[in-house]
Design an enzyme around this catalytic site. Sequence first.
Site, PDB file in Angstrom:
ATOM      1  N   ASP A  71       0.854  -1.186   0.000  1.00 31.80           N
ATOM      2  CA  ASP A  71       0.000   0.000   0.000  1.00 31.80           C
ATOM      3  C   ASP A  71       0.891   1.237   0.000  1.00 31.80           C
ATOM      4  OD1 ASP A  71      -1.838   2.005   0.299  1.00 31.80           O
ATOM      5  OD2 ASP A  71      -2.783   1.195   2.093  1.00 31.80           O
TER       6      ASP A  71
ATOM      7  N   TYR B 282      -9.749  15.804  -6.643  1.00 38.10           N
ATOM      8  CA  TYR B 282      -8.794  15.172  -7.552  1.00 38.10           C
ATOM      9  C   TYR B 282      -8.031  16.250  -8.328  1.00 38.10           C
ATOM     10  CZ  TYR B 282      -6.991  12.513 -11.524  1.00 38.10           C
ATOM     11  OH  TYR B 282      -6.173  11.969 -12.485  1.00 38.10           O
TER      12      TYR B 282
ATOM     13  N   LYS C 124      -3.870  17.246  -8.241  1.00 40.41           N
ATOM     14  CA  LYS C 124      -2.992  17.279  -9.404  1.00 40.41           C
ATOM     15  C   LYS C 124      -2.406  18.671  -9.626  1.00 40.41           C
ATOM     16  CE  LYS C 124      -3.320  12.940 -10.518  1.00 40.41           C
ATOM     17  NZ  LYS C 124      -2.156  12.029 -10.437  1.00 40.41           N
TER      18      LYS C 124
END
Length: 280
Positions: free
Chosen positions: A67, A163, A167
């Site tokens: 992970d 999201y 970014k």
Amino acid sequence: MSTRFSGKVVLVTGSSNGIGRATAILFAKEGAKVTITGRNAQRLEETKQEILKAGIPEDHVLAIVTDLATEEGQDKLINETIKKFGKLDILVNNAGAAFNDAEAKTGVDQNVSIYDKIMQINLRSVVTLTQKAKKYLVEAKGEIVNVSSIAAGPQAYPALPYYAMSKSALDQYTRSAAIDLIQYGVRVNSVSPGAVATGFRQAMGMPAETYEKYTQFLQSHKECIPYGSIGQPIDIAHIIAFLGDRKLSSYIIGQTIVADGGSTLVMGMQAHNMMDILKS
């Protein structure tokens, strides 16, 4: 097969499918020893088998199921890569994710827990893995390639704002890290894909039939993708390899290459033929 990365060691995160898988296979085909990693053991094994089918020796591939969002997982990645291959030349920070709100909320109403999950994998893991890899990359005068998204651009992204935020922050981190690390001979750059057939939407729970309709719509509307087709993972993998190849891209520092079929260059009004509008 090319040998331009012969003698190089490459770590590709999120390499159990999509862009990460294509990138790992490409680097291996071109002579590199690769560490591949993901949480899904079956899909990661599929990546490994694709590499082996290409005639790559098994001792050139290290598959680690872990992970990436945990410090322990990151330590395992770095330590086992160094233990097996002795060095690290190229780090590809490809792993990323987006999550739907459990109550289907979008925009500013999305639960802040979604923000925390996305930032953990899309940004924090890049920061901490880069810190852990820095020593070895400095020794190798190596390269870092981050995988961002056109969602980071100046246009709004209300469906998945967290999201897009992650970014955007990643792009700033790329620029800042690039200036910090170039003094040690380490280059940092990134690529921002547009619509690419990676399984990303399916991982968010979109049914296959719905995804097919979604991609057909994008491909048939030039205000979405002027190129007329969504990208393939190998398209992005080639750009990552270009940025990882110092002979080809040595003077590129802290930049983001957009690969989106022209999506970010058009506005809605420009996407229609003016003569057709005038005739209507």
